[in-house]
Design a protein around this motif. Sequence first.
Motif, short mmCIF file in Angstrom:
data_model
loop_
_atom_site.label_atom_id
_atom_site.label_comp_id
_atom_site.label_asym_id
_atom_site.label_seq_id
_atom_site.Cartn_x
_atom_site.Cartn_y
_atom_site.Cartn_z
N SER A 116 33.46 6.89 21.85
CA SER A 116 33.45 5.48 22.17
C SER A 116 33.00 5.34 23.62
CB SER A 116 34.86 4.89 22.01
OG SER A 116 34.90 3.56 22.45
N HIS A 117 32.17 4.33 23.86
CA HIS A 117 31.64 4.07 25.21
C HIS A 117 32.10 2.67 25.65
CE1 HIS A 117 29.16 7.51 24.25
NE2 HIS A 117 28.75 6.86 23.17
N PRO A 118 33.25 2.58 26.31
CA PRO A 118 33.82 1.27 26.64
C PRO A 118 33.02 0.47 27.66
CG PRO A 118 35.11 3.02 27.64
CD PRO A 118 34.12 3.68 26.74
N ALA A 119 32.18 1.13 28.46
CA ALA A 119 31.47 0.43 29.54
C ALA A 119 30.20 -0.27 29.07
CB ALA A 119 31.14 1.40 30.67
N GLY A 120 29.72 0.03 27.87
CA GLY A 120 28.49 -0.62 27.44
C GLY A 120 27.99 -0.08 26.11
N ASP A 121 26.99 -0.76 25.60
CA ASP A 121 26.38 -0.38 24.32
C ASP A 121 25.63 0.94 24.45
OD1 ASP A 121 27.26 -2.88 23.48
OD2 ASP A 121 25.26 -3.80 23.64
N GLU A 122 25.44 1.60 23.30
CA GLU A 122 24.65 2.83 23.22
C GLU A 122 23.52 2.60 22.23
OE1 GLU A 122 25.60 7.46 22.53
OE2 GLU A 122 26.24 6.17 20.88
N LEU A 123 22.31 3.02 22.60
CA LEU A 123 21.15 2.96 21.70
C LEU A 123 20.93 4.36 21.15
CD1 LEU A 123 18.70 1.36 20.56
CD2 LEU A 123 17.43 2.20 22.56
N VAL A 124 20.84 4.48 19.83
CA VAL A 124 20.56 5.76 19.17
C VAL A 124 19.24 5.59 18.41
CG1 VAL A 124 21.35 7.43 17.45
CG2 VAL A 124 23.01 6.29 18.92
N VAL A 125 18.27 6.47 18.72
CA VAL A 125 16.94 6.42 18.12
C VAL A 125 16.70 7.73 17.39
CG1 VAL A 125 14.47 6.13 18.53
CG2 VAL A 125 16.12 5.03 20.07
N CYS A 126 16.38 7.66 16.10
CA CYS A 126 16.02 8.86 15.34
C CYS A 126 14.56 9.18 15.64
CB CYS A 126 16.22 8.62 13.85
SG CYS A 126 15.84 10.06 12.82
N LEU A 127 14.32 10.38 16.16
CA LEU A 127 12.96 10.81 16.47
C LEU A 127 12.33 11.55 15.30
CD1 LEU A 127 13.55 12.07 20.12
CD2 LEU A 127 12.66 9.84 19.39
N SER A 128 13.13 12.37 14.61
CA SER A 128 12.67 13.10 13.43
C SER A 128 13.87 13.41 12.56
CB SER A 128 11.94 14.39 13.82
OG SER A 128 12.84 15.29 14.44
N GLY A 129 13.63 13.62 11.27
CA GLY A 129 14.72 13.91 10.35
C GLY A 129 15.41 12.64 9.89
N SER A 130 16.72 12.78 9.63
CA SER A 130 17.51 11.67 9.12
C SER A 130 18.92 11.76 9.70
CB SER A 130 17.57 11.75 7.59
OG SER A 130 18.35 10.72 7.06
N VAL A 131 19.45 10.63 10.12
CA VAL A 131 20.77 10.59 10.74
C VAL A 131 21.55 9.41 10.18
CG1 VAL A 131 19.97 9.28 12.75
CG2 VAL A 131 22.02 10.66 12.94
N THR A 132 22.84 9.62 9.96
CA THR A 132 23.73 8.53 9.58
C THR A 132 24.71 8.32 10.72
OG1 THR A 132 23.58 9.03 7.23
CG2 THR A 132 25.47 7.71 7.93
N GLU A 155 21.28 14.85 8.86
CA GLU A 155 21.04 15.34 7.50
C GLU A 155 19.77 16.17 7.48
OE1 GLU A 155 21.30 11.63 5.39
OE2 GLU A 155 23.18 11.21 6.40
N GLY A 156 19.93 17.49 7.64
CA GLY A 156 18.80 18.38 7.81
C GLY A 156 18.43 18.41 9.29
N PRO A 157 17.46 19.24 9.66
CA PRO A 157 17.06 19.30 11.07
C PRO A 157 16.65 17.91 11.57
CG PRO A 157 16.07 21.10 9.83
CD PRO A 157 16.71 20.18 8.83
N THR A 158 17.31 17.47 12.63
CA THR A 158 17.12 16.11 13.14
C THR A 158 17.07 16.13 14.65
OG1 THR A 158 18.29 15.17 11.24
CG2 THR A 158 18.14 13.79 13.19
N SER A 159 16.29 15.21 15.19
CA SER A 159 16.22 15.02 16.64
C SER A 159 16.45 13.54 16.90
CB SER A 159 14.84 15.45 17.14
OG SER A 159 14.77 15.36 18.53
#
Length: 156
Positions: free
Chosen positions: A70-86, A119-123
């Motif tokens: 958890s990041h209480p000080a602000g939002d977090e941006l998560v960008v999938c570069l390759s593969g698949s992420v949940t 899910e599998g190799p992911t970046s």
Amino acid sequence: MRLVNHERNAMDLRTTPVHLGLGSRVKPVEGFTWDPEVLQAYSAAVAADGAEGRMVMIFDGDGLGDHWESHPAGDELVVCLSGSVTVTRDVDGVPDRVLLGPGEATINPAGEWHVVDMEGPTSLLAITATLGTDHRPRTDTRPTEHVGTPSPEEAP
């Protein structure tokens, strides 16, 4: 761990994250690791940026995340570069899952507990408000007991 001024060479964001600070300053974080002492040193070095500071880093992996955060000080941006992420968020006790493929992103709101499963190799690329970030072991489907990363106030 040290913040570098005016780096002009290529950097690998997998091993050398950058800190985005006040005044639109960008500083590589040399020698960064997830060791508690290094995290404390990083927190102390960027404390003057307060909640406006951000860390930018690329993560490579495969498999289930081993912790909630958890990041209480602000939002977090998560960008999938390759593969698949949940990305799974705990929203008032209800799991909220977002599946990302290459080029897709999601925002984890400030203070919301979340876990990342590759899910599998992911970046992925993360831009994170690190001030006061908290980690908890993943023992079931919801965040449980506090393990924690020191906040700048707790740093020596």
